[in-house]
Write a protein that holds these residues in place. Structure first.
Motif, PDB file in Angstrom:
ATOM      1  N   GLU A 161      -6.055  -1.385 -15.443  1.00 49.53           N
ATOM      2  CA  GLU A 161      -7.059  -0.566 -16.102  1.00 49.53           C
ATOM      3  C   GLU A 161      -8.385  -0.600 -15.333  1.00 49.53           C
ATOM      4  OE1 GLU A 161      -8.578  -0.147 -20.681  1.00 49.53           O
ATOM      5  OE2 GLU A 161      -8.786  -2.113 -19.716  1.00 49.53           O
ATOM      6  N   ALA A 162      -8.712  -1.775 -14.801  1.00 51.39           N
ATOM      7  CA  ALA A 162     -10.007  -1.942 -14.112  1.00 51.39           C
ATOM      8  C   ALA A 162     -10.048  -1.288 -12.734  1.00 51.39           C
ATOM      9  CB  ALA A 162     -10.327  -3.424 -13.974  1.00 51.39           C
ATOM     10  N   ILE A 163      -8.904  -0.856 -12.222  1.00 56.92           N
ATOM     11  CA  ILE A 163      -8.872  -0.236 -10.891  1.00 56.92           C
ATOM     12  C   ILE A 163      -9.800   0.976 -10.831  1.00 56.92           C
ATOM     13  CG2 ILE A 163      -7.391   1.122  -9.333  1.00 56.92           C
ATOM     14  CD1 ILE A 163      -5.130  -0.802  -9.925  1.00 56.92           C
ATOM     15  N   LEU A 177       4.114   1.299 -13.252  1.00 51.20           N
ATOM     16  CA  LEU A 177       4.034   2.728 -12.934  1.00 51.20           C
ATOM     17  C   LEU A 177       2.585   3.184 -12.929  1.00 51.20           C
ATOM     18  CD1 LEU A 177       5.205   5.565 -12.513  1.00 51.20           C
ATOM     19  CD2 LEU A 177       5.457   5.742 -14.997  1.00 51.20           C
ATOM     20  N   ALA A 178       1.825   2.769 -13.944  1.00 52.24           N
ATOM     21  CA  ALA A 178       0.406   3.133 -13.995  1.00 52.24           C
ATOM     22  C   ALA A 178      -0.337   2.603 -12.777  1.00 52.24           C
ATOM     23  CB  ALA A 178      -0.215   2.588 -15.283  1.00 52.24           C
ATOM     24  N   HIS A 179       0.000   1.402 -12.338  1.00 49.38           N
ATOM     25  CA  HIS A 179      -0.622   0.803 -11.156  1.00 49.38           C
ATOM     26  C   HIS A 179      -0.379   1.677  -9.928  1.00 49.38           C
ATOM     27  CE1 HIS A 179      -1.335  -3.233  -8.838  1.00 49.38           C
ATOM     28  NE2 HIS A 179      -2.169  -2.281  -8.467  1.00 49.38           N
ATOM     29  N   ALA A 180       0.876   2.079  -9.741  1.00 48.40           N
ATOM     30  CA  ALA A 180       1.219   2.898  -8.577  1.00 48.40           C
ATOM     31  C   ALA A 180       0.500   4.243  -8.618  1.00 48.40           C
ATOM     32  CB  ALA A 180       2.735   3.100  -8.521  1.00 48.40           C
ATOM     33  N   ILE A 181       0.409   4.838  -9.806  1.00 47.10           N
ATOM     34  CA  ILE A 181      -0.266   6.128  -9.954  1.00 47.10           C
ATOM     35  C   ILE A 181      -1.767   5.981  -9.711  1.00 47.10           C
ATOM     36  CG2 ILE A 181      -0.872   7.933 -11.618  1.00 47.10           C
ATOM     37  CD1 ILE A 181       1.901   7.493 -12.880  1.00 47.10           C
ATOM     38  N   ALA A 182      -2.363   4.922 -10.255  1.00 48.82           N
ATOM     39  CA  ALA A 182      -3.800   4.692 -10.065  1.00 48.82           C
ATOM     40  C   ALA A 182      -4.143   4.512  -8.599  1.00 48.82           C
ATOM     41  CB  ALA A 182      -4.241   3.469 -10.869  1.00 48.82           C
ATOM     42  N   LYS A 183      -3.246   3.889  -7.848  1.00 46.99           N
ATOM     43  CA  LYS A 183      -3.469   3.685  -6.419  1.00 46.99           C
ATOM     44  C   LYS A 183      -3.479   5.000  -5.651  1.00 46.99           C
ATOM     45  CE  LYS A 183      -3.741  -0.829  -5.646  1.00 46.99           C
ATOM     46  NZ  LYS A 183      -4.863  -1.434  -4.907  1.00 46.99           N
ATOM     47  N   GLN A 184      -3.029   6.073  -6.292  1.00 44.15           N
ATOM     48  CA  GLN A 184      -3.024   7.390  -5.651  1.00 44.15           C
ATOM     49  C   GLN A 184      -4.154   8.274  -6.188  1.00 44.15           C
ATOM     50  OE1 GLN A 184       1.221   8.939  -5.078  1.00 44.15           O
ATOM     51  NE2 GLN A 184       1.547   7.288  -6.568  1.00 44.15           N
ATOM     52  N   ASP A 185      -5.154   7.622  -6.799  1.00 47.96           N
ATOM     53  CA  ASP A 185      -6.344   8.311  -7.308  1.00 47.96           C
ATOM     54  C   ASP A 185      -6.023   9.334  -8.391  1.00 47.96           C
ATOM     55  OD1 ASP A 185      -8.052   6.886  -5.590  1.00 47.96           O
ATOM     56  OD2 ASP A 185      -7.622   8.268  -3.946  1.00 47.96           O
ATOM     57  N   ARG A 186      -5.002   9.052  -9.203  1.00 47.01           N
ATOM     58  CA  ARG A 186      -4.660   9.897 -10.349  1.00 47.01           C
ATOM     59  C   ARG A 186      -4.950   9.089 -11.608  1.00 47.01           C
ATOM     60  NH1 ARG A 186       1.038  10.359  -8.149  1.00 47.01           N
ATOM     61  NH2 ARG A 186       1.649  10.892 -10.274  1.00 47.01           N
ATOM     62  N   SER A 187      -6.233   8.798 -11.788  1.00 46.47           N
ATOM     63  CA  SER A 187      -6.657   7.853 -12.815  1.00 46.47           C
ATOM     64  C   SER A 187      -6.328   8.312 -14.234  1.00 46.47           C
ATOM     65  CB  SER A 187      -8.159   7.603 -12.705  1.00 46.47           C
ATOM     66  OG  SER A 187      -8.473   7.063 -11.453  1.00 46.47           O
ATOM     67  N   SER A 188      -6.565   9.582 -14.530  1.00 41.80           N
ATOM     68  CA  SER A 188      -6.322  10.065 -15.884  1.00 41.80           C
ATOM     69  C   SER A 188      -4.848   9.939 -16.242  1.00 41.80           C
ATOM     70  CB  SER A 188      -6.772  11.522 -16.018  1.00 41.80           C
ATOM     71  OG  SER A 188      -8.168  11.626 -15.839  1.00 41.80           O
ATOM     72  N   GLY A 192       0.799  -1.220   0.000  1.00 47.10           N
ATOM     73  CA  GLY A 192       0.000   0.000   0.000  1.00 47.10           C
ATOM     74  C   GLY A 192       0.828   1.264   0.000  1.00 47.10           C
ATOM     75  N   GLN A 193       2.096   1.163  -0.321  1.00 45.52           N
ATOM     76  CA  GLN A 193       2.996   2.322  -0.348  1.00 45.52           C
ATOM     77  C   GLN A 193       3.105   2.830  -1.783  1.00 45.52           C
ATOM     78  OE1 GLN A 193       6.673   1.177   1.630  1.00 45.52           O
ATOM     79  NE2 GLN A 193       5.563   0.242   3.331  1.00 45.52           N
ATOM     80  N   ALA A 194       2.008   3.399  -2.254  1.00 48.82           N
ATOM     81  CA  ALA A 194       1.899   3.742  -3.672  1.00 48.82           C
ATOM     82  C   ALA A 194       2.883   4.822  -4.101  1.00 48.82           C
ATOM     83  CB  ALA A 194       0.471   4.175  -3.993  1.00 48.82           C
ATOM     84  N   ALA A 195       3.113   5.820  -3.259  1.00 51.82           N
ATOM     85  CA  ALA A 195       4.033   6.901  -3.627  1.00 51.82           C
ATOM     86  C   ALA A 195       5.455   6.363  -3.788  1.00 51.82           C
ATOM     87  CB  ALA A 195       3.999   8.010  -2.579  1.00 51.82           C
ATOM     88  N   GLU A 196       5.864   5.495  -2.887  1.00 53.86           N
ATOM     89  CA  GLU A 196       7.187   4.899  -3.012  1.00 53.86           C
ATOM     90  C   GLU A 196       7.247   3.993  -4.237  1.00 53.86           C
ATOM     91  OE1 GLU A 196      10.679   2.842  -0.390  1.00 53.86           O
ATOM     92  OE2 GLU A 196       8.639   2.659   0.371  1.00 53.86           O
ATOM     93  N   ALA A 197       6.169   3.261  -4.485  1.00 60.07           N
ATOM     94  CA  ALA A 197       6.116   2.400  -5.668  1.00 60.07           C
ATOM     95  C   ALA A 197       6.268   3.231  -6.941  1.00 60.07           C
ATOM     96  CB  ALA A 197       4.810   1.621  -5.697  1.00 60.07           C
ATOM     97  N   GLU A 198       5.629   4.401  -6.981  1.00 61.53           N
ATOM     98  CA  GLU A 198       5.753   5.268  -8.150  1.00 61.53           C
ATOM     99  C   GLU A 198       7.198   5.711  -8.357  1.00 61.53           C
ATOM    100  OE1 GLU A 198       4.333   9.614  -9.880  1.00 61.53           O
ATOM    101  OE2 GLU A 198       3.404   8.837  -8.053  1.00 61.53           O
ATOM    102  N   SER A 199       7.844   6.127  -7.276  1.00 60.64           N
ATOM    103  CA  SER A 199       9.240   6.562  -7.370  1.00 60.64           C
ATOM    104  C   SER A 199      10.137   5.430  -7.875  1.00 60.64           C
ATOM    105  CB  SER A 199       9.726   7.043  -5.997  1.00 60.64           C
ATOM    106  OG  SER A 199      11.092   7.394  -6.039  1.00 60.64           O
ATOM    107  N   LEU A 200       9.925   4.244  -7.339  1.00 55.45           N
ATOM    108  CA  LEU A 200      10.719   3.091  -7.756  1.00 55.45           C
ATOM    109  C   LEU A 200      10.426   2.713  -9.207  1.00 55.45           C
ATOM    110  CD1 LEU A 200      10.243   1.016  -4.495  1.00 55.45           C
ATOM    111  CD2 LEU A 200      12.458   1.810  -5.356  1.00 55.45           C
ATOM    112  N   ALA A 201       9.162   2.819  -9.613  1.00 55.96           N
ATOM    113  CA  ALA A 201       8.787   2.483 -10.989  1.00 55.96           C
ATOM    114  C   ALA A 201       9.424   3.452 -11.977  1.00 55.96           C
ATOM    115  CB  ALA A 201       7.269   2.485 -11.136  1.00 55.96           C
ATOM    116  N   ARG A 202       9.475   4.729 -11.613  1.00 54.44           N
ATOM    117  CA  ARG A 202      10.119   5.708 -12.496  1.00 54.44           C
ATOM    118  C   ARG A 202      11.617   5.429 -12.599  1.00 54.44           C
ATOM    119  NH1 ARG A 202       6.612   9.504 -14.087  1.00 54.44           N
ATOM    120  NH2 ARG A 202       4.758   9.912 -12.811  1.00 54.44           N
ATOM    121  N   ALA A 203      12.212   5.008 -11.476  1.00 54.06           N
ATOM    122  CA  ALA A 203      13.631   4.635 -11.510  1.00 54.06           C
ATOM    123  C   ALA A 203      13.833   3.413 -12.391  1.00 54.06           C
ATOM    124  CB  ALA A 203      14.140   4.372 -10.097  1.00 54.06           C
TER     125      ALA A 203
END
Length: 207
Positions: free
Chosen positions: A198-200, A150-161, A114-125
């Protein structure tokens, strides 16, 4: 040589079988007792997780996402701390393989925790590491998988678009591959993960 991380009940049994089969196995575990038992059976103690992962073929069998994230982040830090000649292509290849594996593992562990922000940072790396130039892996497949994570981590932070913006080109690529007859297990797994992400936010395409 083989590398093996995680010597719990199942991991230790598998590593022992590999040693008994005549393989040179470099083992690493967070607690040293399990390593000592495998060394007594003929394995080699890897000083760090990164050393075990540096073997031509490596396995990991970790207990949970907490362990996977901690070990992967520790490995990433060690890789970045070690200087290597920029013109040594073999060293750079190993370094890239270690980073791709460790970052991919860390991303999924962080998402699981559930650490979506960290997941996003790691995914970008992870996306910042150049695809492998040798071996059988398709560089585009690697990039697509990392983009979906990366999309998964971003979607988990309610940034769907924003997440959909990353995901749509990957799904379009998978749609084209499917039209061309792609149907292997790896392709189906990658497609299923992309559709799950996508279904998230409740949108489902016709892939």
């Amino acid at each position: 040589d083989l590398g093996f991380l995680g010597l719990g009940t199942m991991g230790a049994a598998i590593a022992r079988r590999l040693v008994e089969a005549g393989h040179t196995v470099h083992v690493w575990n967070r607690s040293p007792g399990a390593v000592e038992q495998l060394v007594a059976a003929g394995a080699i103690a890897a000083p760090t997780a990164a050393d075990a992962l540096a073997q031509p073929v490596s396995f990991s069998m970790l207990a949970n996402d907490e362990a996977a994230l901690a070990i992967s982040k520790g490995t990433i830090e060690r890789i970045h701390a070690v200087a290597s000649p920029a013109d040594d292509l073999r060293v750079e290849e190993i370094r890239g393989n270690l980073l791709r594996f460790s970052l991919s593992t860390a991303v999924m562990a962080a998402i699981g925790l559930g650490q979506a922000a960290e997941a996003e940072s790691l995914a970008r790396a992870r996306l910042g590491v150049a695809p492998a130039q040798t071996g059988d892996a398709d560089p585009q497949d690697e990039t697509s998988r990392a983009t979906v994570a990366l999309a998964h981590a971003i979607a988990k932070q309610d940034r769907s678009s924003e997440a959909l913006g990353h995901l749509k080109p990957v799904l379009e690529g998978y749609r084209a591959e499917r039209k061309d007859g792609a149907s292997g297990t790896t392709f189906q797994r990658d497609l299923a993960y992309a559709l799950y992400v996508e279904a998230i936010w409740g949108y489902v395409s016709d892939v």
